[in-house]
Design a protein around this motif. Structure first.
Motif, PDB file in Angstrom:
ATOM      1  N   VAL A  27       0.910  -1.204  -0.023  1.00  0.00           N
ATOM      2  CA  VAL A  27       0.081   0.081   0.022  1.00  0.00           C
ATOM      3  C   VAL A  27       0.767   1.270  -0.066  1.00  0.00           C
ATOM      4  O   VAL A  27       0.674   2.158  -0.809  1.00  0.00           O
ATOM      5  N   ALA A  31       0.782   4.235  -2.437  1.00  0.00           N
ATOM      6  CA  ALA A  31       0.187   5.698  -1.563  1.00  0.00           C
ATOM      7  C   ALA A  31       0.983   6.679  -1.843  1.00  0.00           C
ATOM      8  O   ALA A  31       0.741   7.921  -2.178  1.00  0.00           O
ATOM      9  N   GLY A 195      -5.854   0.883   1.136  1.00  0.00           N
ATOM     10  CA  GLY A 195      -5.187   1.645   1.954  1.00  0.00           C
ATOM     11  C   GLY A 195      -6.097   1.671   3.481  1.00  0.00           C
ATOM     12  O   GLY A 195      -5.490   1.635   4.513  1.00  0.00           O
TER      13      GLY A 195
END
Lengths: 288, 288
Positions: A27, A31, A195
């Motif tokens: 993630v 991200a 997320g």
């Protein structure tokens, strides 16, 4: 020192910790770069509002029998489109509208979950994340989505960057900035959906923006900043997980706190030295 | 109002004569407020047209419509086939958190050979600044960088929105010279938006005075005698400007009329561009 490191390794090798680490790194890896765009495009509150609507997505998933991730992604996207449509009308300022959407959808999500009788939902895990509960399917979803999102981000890197620097110039140069905005929104919805498994609905946006903000001082090119953001996010995951293991802390909060600590640290770093690391290969030799 | 019912073949006729962009009867409003009404404008290749008017008179809106960034509510825009636009906006919306070198900024629209980057930067007076961060440029430098990006596209039609803002008086003269040089080297049509009347008089072929509609249009030295111009900017300013003599390759008749650059009087297409005149009745409308 040596024993500390080997203990840390042992900790990570435990099954659930390994899955948490892999999921968290996956993630964080996507991200970070996406979060740079969120910062550059001033879409932090937009992202937060999308995340708040995720609970309604969970309810949607439960009610229809669809996977929760899909429900969340679909709902985030609907929220995004709803916002864009409402924002056109200019009835209220954009940040007001985002505030209304964020909290109204959070409330609706809570109500919807309460109405779905007979289902016991672990609200805390949705709101604050439950990275330690990641299973193999979650990992497959995370890495699958991450690959797709990263692929799209790389394929559209230059047009997205151009539209982010200045939308008018990008349009004059022939880019379809409306389509790019929609594409970016879809990517955001996807990353928020994965997320929130890690740090939850209320904190997921921090996973996008804090590492990106940390990276700002270290980079002198957009790519350098994206890379530094991914690394800083990854480091936050590692530190947060270790902290949560050793001191028995909530893991999502520990990860976000670690990211914030890294941000504070970055403010004191000797910038020039670090920039060399991230930009030596990226910006090429500067012509003078 | 009869403008809107003008036969269409007139457009085609005009467009053969080096006309780059034509607006006919362009009308636009925001939130119920009329910004532009029935505006006709044509920009020819090799011509510098300056759009002047008070703040909020619709200058930027008209420019954005000509560039295709906005769709007019009514009226028609015609562009020469394969027309390449160059746009230098008043300001750049780049976020300070975007690390980006001038080199990177210039190549956002596509790859450019190094030689061309260097010569174009030299042309706009930004030599040696390829490696500088965009966020660290001064206001004047940023304008030059945006101009360089527009020039790299080899524009046919170049729009400069308030290029003199943030440039000191000595710099303005240079910038004006630069714009004239660009017109000659690139053989493009230039649309300049400015509220600085002195600058307007120096190197403009044609002034278009806008106050939601076109008040008057003509050569700089002819327009200062126009009653509408005097009403808008004040008789004192107009008289002061009337003293100004600029040198151009056209002649002035004793009565103040203008002999067009090429060809004689009377051609409908050149007449549209060169003669100073009103296409509406005075007194039939009021300024708001």
């Amino acid at each position: 020192m040596g024993t500390t490191i080997s203990t840390a390794l042992m900790v990570m090798i435990e099954d659930f910790m390994l899955r948490a680490l892999l999921g968290g790194l996956g993630v964080a890896g996507v991200a970070g770069p996406l979060g740079c765009f969120v910062i550059w495009r001033h879409m932090v509150y937009f992202g937060a509002a999308l995340a708040h609507s995720a609970l309604l997505g969970v309810a949607l998933g439960l009610a229809t029998g669809l996977p929760a991730d899909l429900g969340i992604a679909v709902l985030c996207l609907l929220m995004a489109l709803g916002f864009l449509a409402l924002d056109q009308s200019r009835l209220v300022a954009s940040d007001t509208l985002l505030g209304i959407l964020a909290h109204a959808s959070l409330a609706l999500g809570l109500l919807a979950l309460a109405l779905l009788e007979g289902l016991r939902v672990d609200l805390m895990s949705y709101l604050f994340g439950d990275i330690l509960a990641l299973n193999l399917t979650d990992l497959v979803v995370i890495y699958g989505l991450m690959t797709v999102v990263m692929g799209i981000l790389l394929a559209y890197w230059r047009p997205l960057l151009s539209a982010t620097v200045d939308e008018d110039l990008a349009r004059v140069e022939g880019l379809n900035t409306r389509w790019l905005k929609l594409l970016f929104t879809i990517l955001m919805a996807a990353v928020i959906a994965i997320g929130m498994k890690v740090v939850g609905i209320l904190m997921v946006i921090s996973l996008l923006i804090i590492p990106a903000a940390t990276a700002r001082r270290l980079a002198s090119s957009p790519e350098g900043m994206a890379l530094a953001a991914a690394l800083s996010g990854g480091l936050s995951v590692v530190l947060g997980l270790l902290g949560s293991y050793w001191w028995d802390l909530p893991s999502g909060a520990a990860i976000v706190a670690a990211a914030a600590a890294l941000f504070l640290l970055s403010l004191g770093l000797p910038v020039r030295a670090v920039r060399e690391i991230f930009n030596s290969s990226k910006s090429g030799t500067a012509l003078r | 109002m009869d403008k809107q019912t003008r036969p269409h073949d007139r457009l085609a006729q005009v467009c053969d004569q080096g006309v780059l962009v034509t607006a006919e009867g362009v009308t636009m409003s925001y939130a119920g407020r009329q910004i532009l009404s029935g505006v006709d404008l044509a920009v020819n290749r090799g011509e510098i047209v300056t759009l002047i008017g008070l703040n909020g008179s619709g200058k930027s809106t008209l420019a954005r419509i000509l560039l295709g960034l906005l769709q007019p509510e009514a009226g028609r825009i015609w562009r020469a086939g394969g027309l390449r636009h160059g746009y230098v906006p008043q300001s750049l919306s780049i976020d300070p958190a975007m690390p980006m070198t001038v080199r990177r900024f210039l190549t956002l629209g596509g790859k450019v050979a190094d030689e061309m980057l260097i010569t174009t930067l030299a042309e706009v007076g930004l030599s040696g600044r390829l490696a500088a961060q965009v966020a660290e440029l001064s206001g004047g430098e940023l304008h030059r960088a945006m101009l360089a990006r527009a020039l790299l596209r080899r524009p046919d039609f170049l729009v400069l929105d308030e290029p003199m803002s943030g440039v000191d008086v000595s710099g303005q003269g240079q910038l004006y010279q630069l714009i004239a040089t660009i017109r000659d080297t690139y053989n493009c049509g230039v649309l300049l938006i400015s509220h600085d009347l002195h600058v307007v008089m120096a190197a403009t072929d044609r002034v278009v005075c806008l106050n939601h509609h076109i008040c008057c249009t003509g050569r700089p030295d002819a327009i200062v005698g126009d009653p509408e111009f005097r009403a808008l900017f004040g008789a004192a300013v107009a008289d002061q400007l009337a003293l100004y003599r600029h040198h151009h390759d056209h002649a002035h008749e004793t009565d103040g009329g203008v002999v067009p650059l090429n060809g004689g009087h009377g051609g409908p297409e050149r007449g549209l561009a060169d003669e100073h005149g009103h296409d509406h009745q005075h007194g039939a409308h009021g300024h708001d």
